[in-house]
Design a protein around this motif. Structure first.
Motif, PDB file in Angstrom:
ATOM      1  N   ASP A  60      -9.922  10.870   1.401  1.00 55.81           N
ATOM      2  CA  ASP A  60      -9.358   9.543   1.127  1.00 55.81           C
ATOM      3  C   ASP A  60      -7.841   9.559   1.016  1.00 55.81           C
ATOM      4  O   ASP A  60      -7.159   8.660   1.504  1.00 55.81           O
ATOM      5  N   ASN A  61      -7.294  10.603   0.346  1.00 51.10           N
ATOM      6  CA  ASN A  61      -5.846  10.656   0.158  1.00 51.10           C
ATOM      7  C   ASN A  61      -5.120  10.685   1.499  1.00 51.10           C
ATOM      8  O   ASN A  61      -4.134   9.980   1.699  1.00 51.10           O
ATOM      9  N   TYR A  62      -5.631  11.500   2.424  1.00 52.53           N
ATOM     10  CA  TYR A  62      -4.995  11.608   3.735  1.00 52.53           C
ATOM     11  C   TYR A  62      -5.160  10.315   4.520  1.00 52.53           C
ATOM     12  O   TYR A  62      -4.228   9.855   5.190  1.00 52.53           O
ATOM     13  N   GLU A  63      -6.352   9.729   4.398  1.00 57.13           N
ATOM     14  CA  GLU A  63      -6.597   8.475   5.108  1.00 57.13           C
ATOM     15  C   GLU A  63      -5.640   7.398   4.617  1.00 57.13           C
ATOM     16  O   GLU A  63      -5.059   6.651   5.402  1.00 57.13           O
ATOM     17  N   PHE A  64      -5.446   7.362   3.289  1.00 59.35           N
ATOM     18  CA  PHE A  64      -4.541   6.363   2.721  1.00 59.35           C
ATOM     19  C   PHE A  64      -3.118   6.567   3.231  1.00 59.35           C
ATOM     20  O   PHE A  64      -2.441   5.618   3.628  1.00 59.35           O
ATOM     21  N   LEU A  65      -2.658   7.850   3.246  1.00 60.22           N
ATOM     22  CA  LEU A  65      -1.300   8.140   3.712  1.00 60.22           C
ATOM     23  C   LEU A  65      -1.111   7.686   5.157  1.00 60.22           C
ATOM     24  O   LEU A  65      -0.103   7.075   5.510  1.00 60.22           O
ATOM     25  N   MET A  66      -2.099   7.979   6.003  1.00 61.51           N
ATOM     26  CA  MET A  66      -1.964   7.691   7.427  1.00 61.51           C
ATOM     27  C   MET A  66      -2.073   6.193   7.718  1.00 61.51           C
ATOM     28  O   MET A  66      -1.397   5.686   8.608  1.00 61.51           O
ATOM     29  N   THR A  67      -2.933   5.491   7.002  1.00 60.04           N
ATOM     30  CA  THR A  67      -3.205   4.105   7.391  1.00 60.04           C
ATOM     31  C   THR A  67      -2.495   3.091   6.501  1.00 60.04           C
ATOM     32  O   THR A  67      -2.068   2.048   6.985  1.00 60.04           O
ATOM     33  N   SER A  68      -2.355   3.365   5.203  1.00 59.58           N
ATOM     34  CA  SER A  68      -1.847   2.320   4.316  1.00 59.58           C
ATOM     35  C   SER A  68      -0.441   2.568   3.798  1.00 59.58           C
ATOM     36  O   SER A  68       0.251   1.635   3.422  1.00 59.58           O
ATOM     37  N   ASP A 247      -0.999  11.045 -15.586  1.00 52.14           N
ATOM     38  CA  ASP A 247      -1.336  10.226 -14.431  1.00 52.14           C
ATOM     39  C   ASP A 247      -1.647   8.787 -14.844  1.00 52.14           C
ATOM     40  O   ASP A 247      -2.694   8.518 -15.408  1.00 52.14           O
ATOM     41  N   THR A 248      -0.709   7.925 -14.627  1.00 45.36           N
ATOM     42  CA  THR A 248      -0.962   6.507 -14.859  1.00 45.36           C
ATOM     43  C   THR A 248      -1.341   5.910 -13.511  1.00 45.36           C
ATOM     44  O   THR A 248      -0.703   6.179 -12.507  1.00 45.36           O
ATOM     45  N   ILE A 249      -2.356   5.087 -13.499  1.00 48.35           N
ATOM     46  CA  ILE A 249      -2.862   4.576 -12.232  1.00 48.35           C
ATOM     47  C   ILE A 249      -2.589   3.081 -12.138  1.00 48.35           C
ATOM     48  O   ILE A 249      -2.715   2.345 -13.105  1.00 48.35           O
ATOM     49  N   ASP A 250      -2.184   2.702 -10.977  1.00 47.57           N
ATOM     50  CA  ASP A 250      -2.027   1.282 -10.690  1.00 47.57           C
ATOM     51  C   ASP A 250      -3.322   0.826 -10.009  1.00 47.57           C
ATOM     52  O   ASP A 250      -3.502   1.049  -8.823  1.00 47.57           O
ATOM     53  N   PRO A 251      -4.254   0.231 -10.762  1.00 48.61           N
ATOM     54  CA  PRO A 251      -5.602   0.004 -10.237  1.00 48.61           C
ATOM     55  C   PRO A 251      -5.644  -1.011  -9.097  1.00 48.61           C
ATOM     56  O   PRO A 251      -6.573  -0.981  -8.282  1.00 48.61           O
ATOM     57  N   THR A 252      -4.645  -1.883  -9.014  1.00 51.77           N
ATOM     58  CA  THR A 252      -4.694  -2.879  -7.954  1.00 51.77           C
ATOM     59  C   THR A 252      -4.494  -2.236  -6.598  1.00 51.77           C
ATOM     60  O   THR A 252      -5.057  -2.678  -5.593  1.00 51.77           O
ATOM     61  N   GLN A 253      -3.694  -1.163  -6.578  1.00 51.83           N
ATOM     62  CA  GLN A 253      -3.341  -0.601  -5.282  1.00 51.83           C
ATOM     63  C   GLN A 253      -4.257   0.550  -4.865  1.00 51.83           C
ATOM     64  O   GLN A 253      -4.667   0.632  -3.718  1.00 51.83           O
ATOM     65  N   LEU A 254      -4.552   1.404  -5.800  1.00 51.04           N
ATOM     66  CA  LEU A 254      -5.299   2.597  -5.448  1.00 51.04           C
ATOM     67  C   LEU A 254      -6.666   2.571  -6.112  1.00 51.04           C
ATOM     68  O   LEU A 254      -6.791   2.847  -7.294  1.00 51.04           O
ATOM     69  N   GLN A 255      -7.675   2.209  -5.334  1.00 52.76           N
ATOM     70  CA  GLN A 255      -8.997   2.073  -5.944  1.00 52.76           C
ATOM     71  C   GLN A 255      -9.595   3.426  -6.300  1.00 52.76           C
ATOM     72  O   GLN A 255     -10.135   3.630  -7.363  1.00 52.76           O
ATOM     73  N   ASN A 256      -9.483   4.344  -5.373  1.00 51.96           N
ATOM     74  CA  ASN A 256     -10.201   5.589  -5.580  1.00 51.96           C
ATOM     75  C   ASN A 256      -9.268   6.801  -5.523  1.00 51.96           C
ATOM     76  O   ASN A 256      -9.684   7.890  -5.198  1.00 51.96           O
TER      77      ASN A 256
END
Lengths: 296, 324
Positions: A60-68, A247-256
């Motif tokens: 998922d991390n790589y997919e996110f980097l490449m596409t989003s 690790d603080t997460i921005d839930p709106t942007q990164l679901q998983n």
């Protein structure tokens, strides 16, 4: 080496190999961990149960980097462009300057002494960060791609190595050509460059690694992050994470995805090109060290 | 020419070729006609020096004025050494110079020592594949940027990282390795060592390979064991390189590793982690005090310049090595 077959010698050997293997593993383990983390699931990173093997394998991390992550793709391409342009420019300037330096001694070219002095002086003394920043600003280099490749075009160290390499070539090569009516550019581009490809390749590999790894110039000369090279972008992410330290997460942007997992994937992507050229760099780095030592 | 020493001294200070060369030198017009192409080839390098090295030197003058960005350097009022005075009278100057020296000297000593020991051990390894694999693994970090290494450190040493996790399972308290100002210089020194010892060993390995094997054999025949040969043959064999590296390292005493510190520094550790370079960057480019930061930078580059010249002189004097 004679008593290596005795028991003491063998125990000694075993200890030596053990120390070496531990050292080698300690250099590799952190990389393996980051690769494992980049391929692990959100939950596994949160529980920090990842060690040297991915937990809950996914890409998922790589997919996110490449596409989003458009900034990632953009900065990656800028880095690639920078390496290509930078290496081409460095090799051209190094070959030209090295040739003149190798010829100038025997031909007594007027003015070359001054040039050499300035060159060595520039290697030992710089104006410092602030004068350089103001000078480049007044040259219109801020937010300009050229600032990433032009200032590094002349590397004095490479030029000296190249000159020493050219000096080591047999004199007959150029003298025969000059008798046949060749000029300096013929000799350089048709004779010297073709026989110096290993030396040029060495310098090219080192220049490529340098350009891929540079990030500070991007941070200070590019005010828009859309003009950064990849490692400048990575710098901003790493320092952000260092500041939060949690690790603080921005839930709106990164679901998983955790920011840590994303940064890990980015680190892997930034390391990958280096590991690809590494075998070449390694083959040449001893050459690189000894290349400059041939003196006239 | 009466004694050996006399002729060496003369050879160093008198340059006879200068007198011999003068009458043979051809007129400039002749040189230009034959070799104008050499000048053309030098244009890119000359432009590069002019624009990116010499032109910025002019900007040093900003350190002596109260810089006004609107009016430029010439329109700004001259204040002499006021910025230097302000820097050195503050408590911060002592702290920053102390940090710079501690970090830089600590790094040189630890990296060189580990590199030498590692080279000695690796040189003794007799399995070629193992040697190559170990060398590949240990030099890899040298080829990566501090951004990548720093990113790995944040992940590896962070409070959720594997090191803390492993410690927690053994009942140890979690340590914030990168946010503790007491151990921060140590973290810098150790991470520099981790990144550079493999690369640093390359030059010692080359020196070790150049030791005549007959010396080892002769010593072994005379009954010297491994340990005795290490001290009688190996160490003296690489001593010239050790001496050279020690002399040259003096030139870098003010370079504590700008990129490394810039990546890893944070507000929790600035007291022990701020060095001259990061201070100039922070005060100058982030806070906009151009003149003051330029003065601090000029102090650093001037002292650094003198140190490099001194180190080259020492290298020539004690390690018999000419840089130029």
């Amino acid at each position: 080496m004679v008593e290596g077959y005795s028991l003491r010698g063998r125990i000694f050997d075993a200890v030596v190999y053990l120390v070496l293997v531990v050292l080698a593993l300690s250099c590799i383990a952190p990389f393996v961990h980051v690769v494992a983390r980049s391929l692990s699931s959100y939950a596994a990173i949160q529980e920090s149960s990842v060690f040297l093997w991915p937990v809950g394998f996914n890409v998922d991390n790589y997919e996110f980097l490449m596409t989003s992550d458009r900034l990632f793709v953009r900065t990656f391409l800028i880095s690639v462009a920078r390496v290509l342009a930078g290496v081409a420019l460095t090799l051209a300037v190094t070959a030209l300057t090295g040739y003149v330096l190798s010829r100038g001694d025997s031909l007594h070219i007027p003015g070359l002494g001054v040039f050499k002095f300035v060159m060595l002086f520039s290697m030992l003394f710089t104006g410092g960060l602030i004068p350089i920043f103001l000078a480049y600003k007044s040259l219109g280099l801020l937010d300009n791609f050229a600032v990433l490749v032009l200032p590094g075009a002349l590397n004095v160290f490479y030029a000296i190595i190249m000159a020493n390499f050219f000096r080591g070539l047999p004199m007959e090569l150029s003298e025969a050509a000059f008798l046949d009516g060749a000029n300096h550019s013929d000799v350089l581009f048709r004779i010297f460059v073709p026989v110096s490809l290993p030396a040029l390749a060495t310098i090219g590999v080192f220049a490529a690694v340098h350009h891929w790894n540079s990030w500070f110039d991007g941070i200070i000369f590019m005010r828009l992050n859309t003009k950064w090279p990849l490692q400048s972008y990575l710098y901003s992410r790493v320092t952000q994470q260092l500041l939060q330290n949690r690790d603080t997460i921005d839930p709106t942007q990164l679901q998983n995805m955790t920011p840590e997992g994303l940064t890990a994937a980015m680190i892997v992507m930034a390391t990958l090109p280096i590991t690809l050229v590494y075998p070449f760099a390694q083959r040449y780095f001893v050459t690189g060290l000894t290349l400059g030592s041939v003196k006239s | 020419m009466t004694t050996d020493q006399g002729s060496t001294i003369r050879a160093r200070f008198v340059r006879p070729d200068r007198y011999r060369r003068t009458p043979k030198r051809p007129a400039f017009g002749v040189v230009w006609q034959q070799h104008w192409m050499l000048y053309a080839m030098l244009i890119p390098a000359a432009l590069s020096l002019l624009l990116f090295h010499l032109y910025p030197l002019w900007g040093i003058s900003i350190a002596f004025v109260k810089y006004n960005p609107v009016k430029g350097v010439l329109g700004s009022p001259f204040v002499g050494l006021e910025h230097f005075d302000r820097f050195f009278s503050g408590r911060l100057a002592f702290e920053i110079i102390r940090n710079t020296l501690i970090i830089a000297i600590g790094k040189t000593i630890v990296v060189q020592c580990i590199a030498i020991v590692f080279a000695l051990i690796l040189h003794d390894a007799r399995i070629p594949i193992l040697r190559r694999a170990v060398q590949s693994a240990t030099t890899l970090p040298h080829f990566l940027s501090w951004v990548i290494i720093g990113g790995i450190m944040v992940q590896f040493l962070g409070s959720t990282g594997p090191l803390n996790q492993a410690g927690a399972t053994m009942g140890l308290p979690r340590v914030n390795f990168l946010g503790n100002r007491t151990i921060f210089p140590l973290i810098l020194i150790l991470s520099e060592t981790w990144k550079e010892f493999g690369w640093g060993a390359v030059i010692y390995l080359a020196a070790l390979a150049n030791i005549n094997p007959n010396l080892h054999e002769a010593a072994a025949v005379d009954g010297a064991g491994r340990w005795a040969r290490l001290w009688a043959v190996t160490i003296p064999g690489i001593m010239p390189i050790i001496a050279l590296m020690s002399c040259l390292s003096l030139g870098g005493v003010l370079n504590a590793g700008f990129e490394q510190v810039l990546v890893l520094i944070n507000s929790l550790v600035s007291e022990t982690g701020e060095i001259l370079d990061t201070y100039v960057y922070r005060v100058g480019l982030l806070e906009g005090q151009f003149s003051f930061a330029a003065a601090v930078g000029l102090f650093k580059s001037s002292v650094g310049f003198l140190l490099i010249l001194l180190s080259y002189w020492l290298a020539e004097r004690f390690a018999n090595y000419r840089i130029f």
